[in-house]
Write a protein that holds these residues in place. Structure first.
Motif, PDB file in Angstrom:
ATOM      1  N   ILE A 133     -30.267 -33.577 -37.969  1.00  0.00           N
ATOM      2  CA  ILE A 133     -29.200 -32.746 -38.527  1.00  0.00           C
ATOM      3  C   ILE A 133     -28.698 -31.856 -37.390  1.00  0.00           C
ATOM      4  O   ILE A 133     -29.405 -30.944 -36.952  1.00  0.00           O
ATOM      5  CB  ILE A 133     -29.690 -31.888 -39.714  1.00  0.00           C
ATOM      6  N   PRO A 134     -27.500 -32.151 -36.882  1.00  0.00           N
ATOM      7  CA  PRO A 134     -27.012 -31.373 -35.738  1.00  0.00           C
ATOM      8  C   PRO A 134     -26.550 -29.984 -36.146  1.00  0.00           C
ATOM      9  O   PRO A 134     -25.822 -29.834 -37.120  1.00  0.00           O
ATOM     10  CB  PRO A 134     -25.814 -32.191 -35.230  1.00  0.00           C
ATOM     11  N   VAL A 135     -27.009 -29.002 -35.414  1.00  0.00           N
ATOM     12  CA  VAL A 135     -26.492 -27.638 -35.556  1.00  0.00           C
ATOM     13  C   VAL A 135     -25.636 -27.409 -34.310  1.00  0.00           C
ATOM     14  O   VAL A 135     -26.151 -27.411 -33.190  1.00  0.00           O
ATOM     15  CB  VAL A 135     -27.630 -26.600 -35.616  1.00  0.00           C
ATOM     16  N   VAL A 136     -24.340 -27.272 -34.515  1.00  0.00           N
ATOM     17  CA  VAL A 136     -23.431 -27.108 -33.379  1.00  0.00           C
ATOM     18  C   VAL A 136     -23.428 -25.642 -32.961  1.00  0.00           C
ATOM     19  O   VAL A 136     -23.067 -24.764 -33.751  1.00  0.00           O
ATOM     20  CB  VAL A 136     -21.998 -27.567 -33.732  1.00  0.00           C
ATOM     21  N   ALA A 137     -23.886 -25.398 -31.734  1.00  0.00           N
ATOM     22  CA  ALA A 137     -23.915 -24.027 -31.211  1.00  0.00           C
ATOM     23  C   ALA A 137     -22.489 -23.568 -30.921  1.00  0.00           C
ATOM     24  O   ALA A 137     -21.705 -24.303 -30.319  1.00  0.00           O
ATOM     25  CB  ALA A 137     -24.748 -23.974 -29.927  1.00  0.00           C
ATOM     26  N   HIS A 138     -22.159 -22.389 -31.366  1.00  0.00           N
ATOM     27  CA  HIS A 138     -20.856 -21.729 -31.152  1.00  0.00           C
ATOM     28  C   HIS A 138     -19.650 -22.669 -31.079  1.00  0.00           C
ATOM     29  O   HIS A 138     -18.955 -22.713 -30.051  1.00  0.00           O
ATOM     30  CB  HIS A 138     -20.907 -20.825 -29.907  1.00  0.00           C
ATOM     31  N   PRO A 139     -19.335 -23.384 -32.170  1.00  0.00           N
ATOM     32  CA  PRO A 139     -18.171 -24.277 -32.162  1.00  0.00           C
ATOM     33  C   PRO A 139     -16.873 -23.542 -31.835  1.00  0.00           C
ATOM     34  O   PRO A 139     -15.961 -24.119 -31.226  1.00  0.00           O
ATOM     35  CB  PRO A 139     -18.135 -24.844 -33.592  1.00  0.00           C
ATOM     36  N   GLU A 140     -16.827 -22.252 -32.220  1.00  0.00           N
ATOM     37  CA  GLU A 140     -15.598 -21.477 -32.005  1.00  0.00           C
ATOM     38  C   GLU A 140     -15.267 -21.289 -30.528  1.00  0.00           C
ATOM     39  O   GLU A 140     -14.144 -20.937 -30.182  1.00  0.00           O
ATOM     40  CB  GLU A 140     -15.737 -20.102 -32.687  1.00  0.00           C
ATOM     41  N   ARG A 141     -16.230 -21.561 -29.639  1.00  0.00           N
ATOM     42  CA  ARG A 141     -16.000 -21.381 -28.201  1.00  0.00           C
ATOM     43  C   ARG A 141     -15.487 -22.660 -27.531  1.00  0.00           C
ATOM     44  O   ARG A 141     -15.144 -22.637 -26.353  1.00  0.00           O
ATOM     45  CB  ARG A 141     -17.286 -20.900 -27.509  1.00  0.00           C
ATOM     46  N   TYR A 142     -15.461 -23.770 -28.266  1.00  0.00           N
ATOM     47  CA  TYR A 142     -14.982 -25.019 -27.683  1.00  0.00           C
ATOM     48  C   TYR A 142     -13.473 -25.142 -27.863  1.00  0.00           C
ATOM     49  O   TYR A 142     -12.947 -24.854 -28.942  1.00  0.00           O
ATOM     50  CB  TYR A 142     -15.679 -26.229 -28.319  1.00  0.00           C
ATOM     51  N   GLY A 143     -12.796 -25.619 -26.821  1.00  0.00           N
ATOM     52  CA  GLY A 143     -11.338 -25.739 -26.849  1.00  0.00           C
ATOM     53  C   GLY A 143     -10.840 -26.562 -28.021  1.00  0.00           C
ATOM     54  O   GLY A 143      -9.894 -26.163 -28.711  1.00  0.00           O
ATOM     55  N   PHE A 144     -11.485 -27.698 -28.285  1.00  0.00           N
ATOM     56  CA  PHE A 144     -10.944 -28.583 -29.336  1.00  0.00           C
ATOM     57  C   PHE A 144     -11.035 -27.941 -30.717  1.00  0.00           C
ATOM     58  O   PHE A 144     -10.276 -28.300 -31.610  1.00  0.00           O
ATOM     59  CB  PHE A 144     -11.640 -29.958 -29.309  1.00  0.00           C
ATOM     60  N   VAL A 145     -11.940 -26.971 -30.888  1.00  0.00           N
ATOM     61  CA  VAL A 145     -12.053 -26.277 -32.178  1.00  0.00           C
ATOM     62  C   VAL A 145     -11.089 -25.091 -32.235  1.00  0.00           C
ATOM     63  O   VAL A 145     -10.367 -24.917 -33.217  1.00  0.00           O
ATOM     64  CB  VAL A 145     -13.500 -25.803 -32.444  1.00  0.00           C
ATOM     65  N   SER A 146     -11.064 -24.298 -31.162  1.00  0.00           N
ATOM     66  CA  SER A 146     -10.201 -23.105 -31.213  1.00  0.00           C
ATOM     67  C   SER A 146      -8.721 -23.503 -31.249  1.00  0.00           C
ATOM     68  O   SER A 146      -7.891 -22.777 -31.803  1.00  0.00           O
ATOM     69  CB  SER A 146     -10.492 -22.161 -30.055  1.00  0.00           C
ATOM     70  N   GLU A 147      -8.403 -24.686 -30.692  1.00  0.00           N
ATOM     71  CA  GLU A 147      -7.001 -25.141 -30.727  1.00  0.00           C
ATOM     72  C   GLU A 147      -6.624 -25.680 -32.103  1.00  0.00           C
ATOM     73  O   GLU A 147      -5.460 -25.684 -32.474  1.00  0.00           O
ATOM     74  CB  GLU A 147      -6.784 -26.228 -29.666  1.00  0.00           C
ATOM     75  N   ASP A 148      -7.595 -26.174 -32.828  1.00  0.00           N
ATOM     76  CA  ASP A 148      -7.317 -26.727 -34.160  1.00  0.00           C
ATOM     77  C   ASP A 148      -8.571 -26.575 -35.026  1.00  0.00           C
ATOM     78  O   ASP A 148      -9.518 -27.350 -34.895  1.00  0.00           O
ATOM     79  CB  ASP A 148      -6.928 -28.205 -34.052  1.00  0.00           C
ATOM     80  N   VAL A 153     -13.730 -28.818 -39.828  1.00  0.00           N
ATOM     81  CA  VAL A 153     -13.873 -29.601 -41.060  1.00  0.00           C
ATOM     82  C   VAL A 153     -14.422 -30.981 -40.712  1.00  0.00           C
ATOM     83  O   VAL A 153     -15.316 -31.503 -41.388  1.00  0.00           O
ATOM     84  CB  VAL A 153     -12.505 -29.732 -41.784  1.00  0.00           C
ATOM     85  N   LYS A 154     -13.902 -31.551 -39.627  1.00  0.00           N
ATOM     86  CA  LYS A 154     -14.368 -32.876 -39.180  1.00  0.00           C
ATOM     87  C   LYS A 154     -15.864 -32.821 -38.825  1.00  0.00           C
ATOM     88  O   LYS A 154     -16.640 -33.705 -39.188  1.00  0.00           O
ATOM     89  CB  LYS A 154     -13.521 -33.311 -37.972  1.00  0.00           C
ATOM     90  N   LEU A 155     -16.274 -31.765 -38.107  1.00  0.00           N
ATOM     91  CA  LEU A 155     -17.695 -31.621 -37.735  1.00  0.00           C
ATOM     92  C   LEU A 155     -18.568 -31.555 -38.989  1.00  0.00           C
ATOM     93  O   LEU A 155     -19.638 -32.153 -39.042  1.00  0.00           O
ATOM     94  CB  LEU A 155     -17.902 -30.360 -36.881  1.00  0.00           C
ATOM     95  N   LYS A 156     -18.088 -30.829 -39.986  1.00  0.00           N
ATOM     96  CA  LYS A 156     -18.863 -30.723 -41.232  1.00  0.00           C
ATOM     97  C   LYS A 156     -18.946 -32.077 -41.938  1.00  0.00           C
ATOM     98  O   LYS A 156     -19.970 -32.418 -42.523  1.00  0.00           O
ATOM     99  CB  LYS A 156     -18.213 -29.698 -42.170  1.00  0.00           C
ATOM    100  N   SER A 157     -17.860 -32.853 -41.860  1.00  0.00           N
ATOM    101  CA  SER A 157     -17.849 -34.148 -42.555  1.00  0.00           C
ATOM    102  C   SER A 157     -18.836 -35.126 -41.907  1.00  0.00           C
ATOM    103  O   SER A 157     -19.327 -36.043 -42.558  1.00  0.00           O
ATOM    104  CB  SER A 157     -16.436 -34.746 -42.564  1.00  0.00           C
ATOM    105  N   ILE A 158     -19.155 -34.903 -40.645  1.00  0.00           N
ATOM    106  CA  ILE A 158     -20.162 -35.728 -39.957  1.00  0.00           C
ATOM    107  C   ILE A 158     -21.572 -35.342 -40.419  1.00  0.00           C
ATOM    108  O   ILE A 158     -22.526 -36.091 -40.251  1.00  0.00           O
ATOM    109  CB  ILE A 158     -20.012 -35.558 -38.421  1.00  0.00           C
ATOM    110  N   GLY A 159     -21.683 -34.145 -40.995  1.00  0.00           N
ATOM    111  CA  GLY A 159     -23.000 -33.679 -41.448  1.00  0.00           C
ATOM    112  C   GLY A 159     -23.575 -32.583 -40.576  1.00  0.00           C
ATOM    113  O   GLY A 159     -24.763 -32.258 -40.678  1.00  0.00           O
ATOM    114  N   CYS A 160     -22.712 -32.018 -39.711  1.00  0.00           N
ATOM    115  CA  CYS A 160     -23.184 -30.950 -38.817  1.00  0.00           C
ATOM    116  C   CYS A 160     -23.189 -29.606 -39.531  1.00  0.00           C
ATOM    117  O   CYS A 160     -22.397 -29.376 -40.438  1.00  0.00           O
ATOM    118  CB  CYS A 160     -22.242 -30.803 -37.623  1.00  0.00           C
ATOM    119  N   LEU A 161     -24.063 -28.730 -39.061  1.00  0.00           N
ATOM    120  CA  LEU A 161     -23.993 -27.328 -39.436  1.00  0.00           C
ATOM    121  C   LEU A 161     -23.292 -26.579 -38.311  1.00  0.00           C
ATOM    122  O   LEU A 161     -23.413 -26.960 -37.140  1.00  0.00           O
ATOM    123  CB  LEU A 161     -25.394 -26.742 -39.638  1.00  0.00           C
TER     124      LEU A 161
END
Ligand SMILES: [Fe+2]
Length: 243
Positions: A133-148, A153-161
């Motif tokens: 079960i992947p826990v994504v560390a600080h997704p808000e700091r990645y360009g692809f997340v902060s830009e969109d 939502v896509k990360l959550k649909s994969i099953g990530c926290l």
């Protein structure tokens, strides 16, 4: 509260430089209401921190547990790693060179800030297919997340926290990370908030103000879920709860 992302495994990355500094960090956290911390050193970072799990790292955690117990600091120290995700990661998790959070099914993963969403999704899908079960560390700091923020939502649909950094919510990592962190939290996409602390002075493990911020801007129940209930569930290898 439980902090699942903290650089207290001293003398092995850019976090606490020695045992005394790590003890100060744990003491500060405990004084401000944190009852458990996972030591998550950077590891598997190409050209930088390797930190594969070893007797040496394990001995540091033991020394930190002993020293905090000796000083009556009431905070449990757990083992973990902040794993930089490369093509070798899943193999290294299987071989025990990389470890999950407190031996659970949950692993804390970080990525290059400029990595594409497609590349990140592909890696995390492969991890999830292996039962991690992947826990994504600080997704808000990645360009692809902060830009969109729909990327979250896509990360959550994969099953990530999604683990948000307390510093992002406070605006310490710039406007893009601030906006993205609040967008993720306000859309009920966040699962955990952690300190990602590196020192007792700046980027500290004091999470009491984060609790207050979440209570004021969102709700007491959401603050408890992100700072206490979900991180505790991760440590006990239970299913986390959405908000
Ligand atoms: Fe970190």
């Amino acid at each position: 509260m439980y902090d699942i992302h903290c650089h207290i495994c001293y003398g092995c990355d850019d976090g606490a430089e020695d045992l005394e500094t790590a003890v100060q960090m744990v003491e500060l956290a405990a004084d401000r209401g944190t009852s458990g911390i996972v030591a998550t050193p950077h590891c598997n970072v190409p050209g930088s921190y390797t930190n594969y799990w070893s007797e040496k790292l394990s001995a540091k955690i033991t020394a930190l547990r002993n020293e905090t117990a000796k000083r009556n600091i009431n905070c449990v120290i757990y083992s973990g790693q902040e794993i930089f995700f490369t093509h070798k990661t899943l193999q290294l998790l299987k071989s025990g060179d990389l470890i999950t959070l407190n031996g659970s099914d949950y692993a804390l993963f970080e990525f290059d800030f400029d990595e594409t969403g497609e590349s990140v999704y592909e890696k995390l899908q492969a991890a999830a297919a292996e039962g991690i079960i992947p826990v994504v560390a600080h997704p808000e700091r990645y360009g692809f997340v902060s830009e969109d923020v729909n990327s979250a939502v896509k990360l959550k649909s994969i099953g990530c926290l999604l683990q948000i950094n307390k510093g992002s919510l406070e605006g310490r990592f710039g406007k893009a990370a601030f906006d993205a962190s609040h967008a993720i939290v306000s859309r009920s996409l966040a699962d955990v908030v952690a300190s990602d602390a590196h020192s007792p002075y700046i980027r500290t493990p004091n999470m009491i103000h984060t609790h207050e911020l979440l209570c004021e801007e969102y709700s007491y129940d959401y603050a408890e879920l992100l700072l206490t209930d979900n991180p505790r569930r991760i440590l006990e290898n239970e299913k986390t709860i959405g908000y």
